[in-house]
Design a protein around this motif. Structure first.
Motif, PDB file in Angstrom:
ATOM      1  N   GLU A 241      39.742  28.342  41.972  1.00 51.94           N
ATOM      2  CA  GLU A 241      40.240  27.041  42.396  1.00 51.94           C
ATOM      3  C   GLU A 241      41.095  27.204  43.647  1.00 51.94           C
ATOM      4  OE1 GLU A 241      41.843  24.474  39.255  1.00 51.94           O
ATOM      5  OE2 GLU A 241      41.179  25.994  37.829  1.00 51.94           O
ATOM      6  N   ARG A 244      44.710  29.116  44.009  1.00 46.98           N
ATOM      7  CA  ARG A 244      44.897  29.906  42.788  1.00 46.98           C
ATOM      8  C   ARG A 244      44.442  31.346  42.999  1.00 46.98           C
ATOM      9  NH1 ARG A 244      45.246  27.615  37.850  1.00 46.98           N
ATOM     10  NH2 ARG A 244      45.673  29.773  37.273  1.00 46.98           N
ATOM     11  N   ASP A 246      45.716  33.869  41.905  1.00 44.19           N
ATOM     12  CA  ASP A 246      45.912  34.610  40.658  1.00 44.19           C
ATOM     13  C   ASP A 246      44.631  34.703  39.840  1.00 44.19           C
ATOM     14  OD1 ASP A 246      46.409  32.177  38.322  1.00 44.19           O
ATOM     15  OD2 ASP A 246      46.683  31.660  40.426  1.00 44.19           O
ATOM     16  N   GLN A 247      43.678  33.786  40.092  1.00 45.44           N
ATOM     17  CA  GLN A 247      42.413  33.844  39.366  1.00 45.44           C
ATOM     18  C   GLN A 247      41.539  35.003  39.850  1.00 45.44           C
ATOM     19  OE1 GLN A 247      40.691  29.910  39.773  1.00 45.44           O
ATOM     20  NE2 GLN A 247      41.941  29.085  38.110  1.00 45.44           N
TER      21      GLN A 247
END
Length: 390
Positions: A241, A244, A246-247
């Protein structure tokens, strides 16, 4: 409101009466009676053409509904049951042409429905469709289930040339497959790096990236030239996304390690900068133990993929019940007089159309949903793709 308890015919009559009185604008009239403008205009047109009778409920069956004669129905069922292999609708359609020469056979969809009504079709496994942002993003437990890719932030070399390091990593083993200095982020050069990786290590099941160029675009389903190429190779593009990172945390963590090793100031010669990236790959893969791997090196945990890179790029394939069309040079497909704009990026690609209800198709490119088309929305032979609800 009181009209919610009225019968549909009474509601239409009251709507037409209010329309003829011309007390409000047509938009306000539709809002008062809680109907769309499209529905309101349809009622008015039918009233003006046929009077009150035009407001009566009509059959929702297709006007061009065709009926298959009994002999052909029986032949379809018979052809399904003979032979050592079970023929699908496409094969049965070809057999019907030989058995009934000079007569057009039913469509593959009609044959499928006849077989299904005769309990000769086993419920097929629902084909997984890929959303723009799959939720949740799936982890990888074994090598080659998932590659991740990204560009490490660009920087100026000592010679004043911009360098865009492209990194590709196996998710499960953390094995760094590529760390290549690039002069730009265009499709052609990026594709060359991925092709080299695929030839050396084989193909993954999925590739996870961010939404930047060349991994994604603002076109249909976010596809880009690169992700279209991946799909034809049988690789699923998987995008995080926006905002994001962190994904794709494992990849970001590797980038922090790479950044800490970059020479300051940057090397002057381009070749010297690439030699540094090569030394980093050697250290990261073969010498540096990784805590998440039990202090083993990524190289000791990685095995090449059994899926070899093909010498010829395969065409996109579909199940037998899906209609296939080749997009022309303008990204348009033609189906039974309907012209459907797919998108310029998908020109010359094989597009699938899967019937989901009368006159409504889901338009797909491999496992990716591009949207839906409704033949009843066609204007002057053109119909637009609508984004499918996910």
């Amino acid at each position: 409101m009181p009209w919610e308890e009225l019968k549909p015919m009474d509601l239409k009559v009251m709507f037409i009466a209010a329309y003829l009185a011309e007390r409000d604008t047509f938009s306000q009239l539709c809002r008062d009676y809680q109907v769309s403008r499209k529905t309101g205009y349809k009622w008015v047109e039918r009233y003006e053409a046929e009077g009150p009778r035009g407001l009566e409920e009509r059959s929702r069956c297709r006007h061009n509904q065709t009926y298959v004669v009994l002999a052909i129905r029986q032949a379809i069922i018979e052809l399904r049951s003979i032979g050592e292999t079970i023929p699908g609708p496409k094969k049965i359609q070809n057999d019907l042409r030989q058995r009934f020469p000079g007569q057009d056979p039913p469509s593959k969809t009609t044959i499928y429905n006849i077989l299904k009504a005769a309990d000769l079709i086993a419920p097929r496994r629902v084909r997984q469709r890929v959303a723009v942002y799959p939720k949740p993003l799936c982890k990888a437990e074994t090598p080659n289930q998932l590659f991740s890719a990204d560009y490490k932030g660009q920087f100026l070399t000592g010679a004043g040339v911009w360098c865009y390091p492209l990194t590709i990593m196996d998710h499960a083993s953390r094995f760094l497959l590529a760390c290549q200095g690039m002069r730009n982020t265009n499709f052609k050069e990026t594709q060359q790096t991925f092709e080299r990786v695929f030839r050396e290590y084989g193909l993954p099941e999925r590739i996870r990236t961010d939404n930047g160029i060349p991994f994604a675009s603002t076109g249909r389903a976010g596809l880009s030239q690169l992700s279209i190429w991946w799909l034809r190779l049988g690789i699923i593009p998987e995008r995080i996304e926006p905002g994001r990172p962190d994904q794709n945390g494992r990849h970001e963590r590797m980038h922090r390690t790479l950044k800490s090793t970059l020479p300051q100031p940057a090397a002057i010669a381009w070749e010297a900068q690439q030699k540094h990236f090569d030394r980093f790959m050697q250290h990261y893969n073969h010498e540096r133990g990784h805590e998440a791997l039990g202090q083993k090196t990524p190289a000791s945990c990685y095995l090449p993929s059994p899926r070899a890179y093909p010498e010829k790029l395969p065409e996109m394939g579909y199940a037998s019940h899906v209609e296939c069309y080749l997009a022309d040079s303008n990204g348009i497909i033609n189906r039974a007089g309907l012209r459907i704009y797919i998108g310029n990026l998908l020109k010359h690609q094989t597009i699938g159309m899967e019937l989901i209800r009368d006159d409504v198709w889901e338009v797909i490119f491999g496992p990716v949903i591009l949207g839906r088309v409704d033949a009843r929305d066609a204007k002057n032979g053109y119909v637009s793709i609508k984004v499918s609800p996910m």
